[in-house]
Design an enzyme around this catalytic site. Structure first.
Site, short mmCIF file in Angstrom:
data_model
loop_
_atom_site.label_atom_id
_atom_site.label_comp_id
_atom_site.label_asym_id
_atom_site.label_seq_id
_atom_site.Cartn_x
_atom_site.Cartn_y
_atom_site.Cartn_z
N LYS A 115 0.85 -1.19 0.00
CA LYS A 115 0.00 0.00 0.00
C LYS A 115 0.88 1.24 0.00
O LYS A 115 2.00 1.21 0.52
CB LYS A 115 -0.88 0.02 1.25
CG LYS A 115 -2.13 0.86 1.10
CD LYS A 115 -3.17 0.08 0.31
CE LYS A 115 -4.53 0.70 0.32
NZ LYS A 115 -5.55 -0.27 -0.09
N1 GLU Z 1 -7.32 0.01 -3.32
C1 GLU Z 1 -8.07 -1.17 -3.61
C2 GLU Z 1 -8.12 -2.08 -2.39
O1 GLU Z 1 -7.93 -1.65 -1.29
C3 GLU Z 1 -7.60 -1.87 -4.88
C4 GLU Z 1 -6.21 -2.39 -4.83
C5 GLU Z 1 -5.70 -2.90 -6.18
O2 GLU Z 1 -6.46 -3.00 -7.11
O3 GLU Z 1 -4.51 -3.19 -6.23
O4 GLU Z 1 -8.40 -3.24 -2.50
#
Ligand code: GLU
Length: 426
Positions: A115
């Site tokens: 993240k």
């Molecule tokens: N931000 C989204 C989540 O928390 C998508 C993450 C992604 O597609 O890599 O799942």
């Protein structure tokens, strides 16, 4: 000296990393693993914090902070979104990265978890400023990302335009177009059909399954949705299309309520015109988020940010089912309170996994330079959500666990098995 009675003391500020670690601890104990498994999985594999000097449009220079945390890389490249938020800090990013690891494992997507976050309120900056911030951050973390290393995606405060800037910045640095470095790109730039609605589609899909398991007919069931952004808006729309009465919806600016059910397409047109749910003529305002979260509804979908249901308000939640559209909307204490109260909680790592599933499809398509139809994307997404739901449901029934414990146990086992099979180097 003033002493505060324990019951009058303010509840501690929710810390998502503590919640994420408590969930891991629970799963490790259920699996009978020793402390070393918890020790390895409770910390991130790699972290990078960067300063981002930004020249504002008026010429002033501001220095922002950004992070990228790669929690686990055992099953494949890091994967997870980039968040722009005024109060995002390293601990929040660590928690979110950990949840991505479990989400990818549970849905059998061949990635680890990661993240990113930049401490910025995107609403207070111009497009040109946001572009400069995004490009500088991408450049600063470029040694740590790549289609085989770590793949970014949109999250709170970012969108497909952000991803286009990231892809471009990374590609210029490499000297050729690298589509697979980010997902959630515009369709015209190697994005996947169906990605924009994927998280919402998954949320609606499991919501309907949960209603069915609780013996509540979708047609006429009531729902409240917190958040009207990338997740909540589409979820509200799809639930409405399935016949669910969406009685309340909120965003950062306000809450609207209509007991007969909100005309969601009409609300969408209002939001497109004005930028907010506030002032929508087809519903009445409610004073705040607390009133939305405590409505007497069949289905509550918190689809905004983490820690919105806490020990302060959990006892007032009256929904029969709660589907976590956001990551970590319940604190550990709130989760236990809801479980005791008999509320069926569908955990984030299952409920909102549709986004990363279609991110994976986007990456596969980009790597093969061959794009699928929207029907193909959606039917493959539905199939994965169904398989994951069945596994979690069956495990929960078999072991008499909550859906969260079952989901976490399955996910942590998948990651711990990968660790064991790879062994330790050296
Ligand atoms: N931000 C989204 C989540 O928390 C998508 C993450 C992604 O597609 O890599 O799942």
């Amino acid at each position: 000296m003033v002493t505060i009675e324990p019951e009058l003391a303010p509840a501690p500020t929710p810390r998502p990393l503590d919640d994420a670690r408590a969930q891991l601890r629970d799963a490790v104990e259920r699996l009978g693993h020793d402390e070393s498994v918890y020790a390895m999985l409770s910390v991130a594999r790699r972290e990078l914090s960067v300063s981002i000097p930004l020249r504002r449009d008026d010429g002033r220079v501001e220095v922002l902070t950004g992070h990228r945390v790669q929690h686990n890389l055992s099953r494949g490249p890091g994967k997870g979104g980039l968040r722009f938020s005024p109060d995002v800090g390293i601990d929040e990013v660590r928690a979110l990265a950990m949840w991505m690891t479990w989400k990818c494992a549970l849905l059998d997507v061949p990635y680890g978890g990661a993240k990113g976050g930049i401490t910025i309120d995107p609403r207070a900056y111009s497009q040109a400023e946001l572009e400069r911030v995004t490009r500088r951050y991408t450049s600063e973390v470029s040694q740590l990302i790549g289609p085989d290393v770590d793949i970014m995606a949109p999250d709170v405060g970012t969108d497909e335009r952000t991803m286009a800037w990231m892809m471009d910045t990374y590609s210029v640095g490499r000297g050729s177009t690298v589509l697979g470095v980010v997902t959630g790109k515009p369709v015209a730039l190697g994005g996947s059909l169906g990605r924009a609605m994927a998280t919402s589609r998954g949320v609606a899909y499991v919501s309907l399954l949960a209603l069915e398991r609780r013996g509540i007919r979708a047609s006429g069931a009531t729902a409240a949705v917190q958040g009207f952004g990338k997740v909540g808006r589409g979820a509200a729309r799809l639930l409405h299309d399935a016949g669910v009465r969406v009685v309340a919806v909120s965003d950062a600016d306000g809450v609207v309520h209509r007991a007969d059910g909100i005309d969601v397409p009409d609300l969408e047109r209002h939001v497109d015109r004005t930028g907010s749910v506030s002032g929508f003529a087809g519903a009445d305002p409610l004073p705040g988020q607390r009133e939305l979260l405590t409505l007497d509804v069949d289905l509550l979908v918190p689809a905004a940010v983490e820690a919105v249901v806490t020990e302060d308000n959990a006892r007032d939640v009256r929904a029969r089912i709660l589907v976590e559209g956001a990551n970590g909307p319940l604190t550990t204490v709130a989760d236990a309170i809801l479980q005791d109260a008999g509320c069926l909680v569908v955990p984030d790592i299952l409920a909102n996994a549709g986004g990363v599933v279609v991110s994976y499809f986007e990456w596969v398509q980009a790597n093969q330079a061959y794009w699928w139809s929207v029907d193909e994307v959606e039917s493959r997404l539905d199939a994965r959500m169904q398989v994951a739901w069945d596994r979690v449901w069956d495990r929960a029934q078999r072991d008499g666990q909550s859906l969260r414990s079952a989901a976490m146990t399955l996910a942590v086992k998948t990651v711990a098995d990968a660790h064991r099979l790879r062994g330790l180097y050296p």
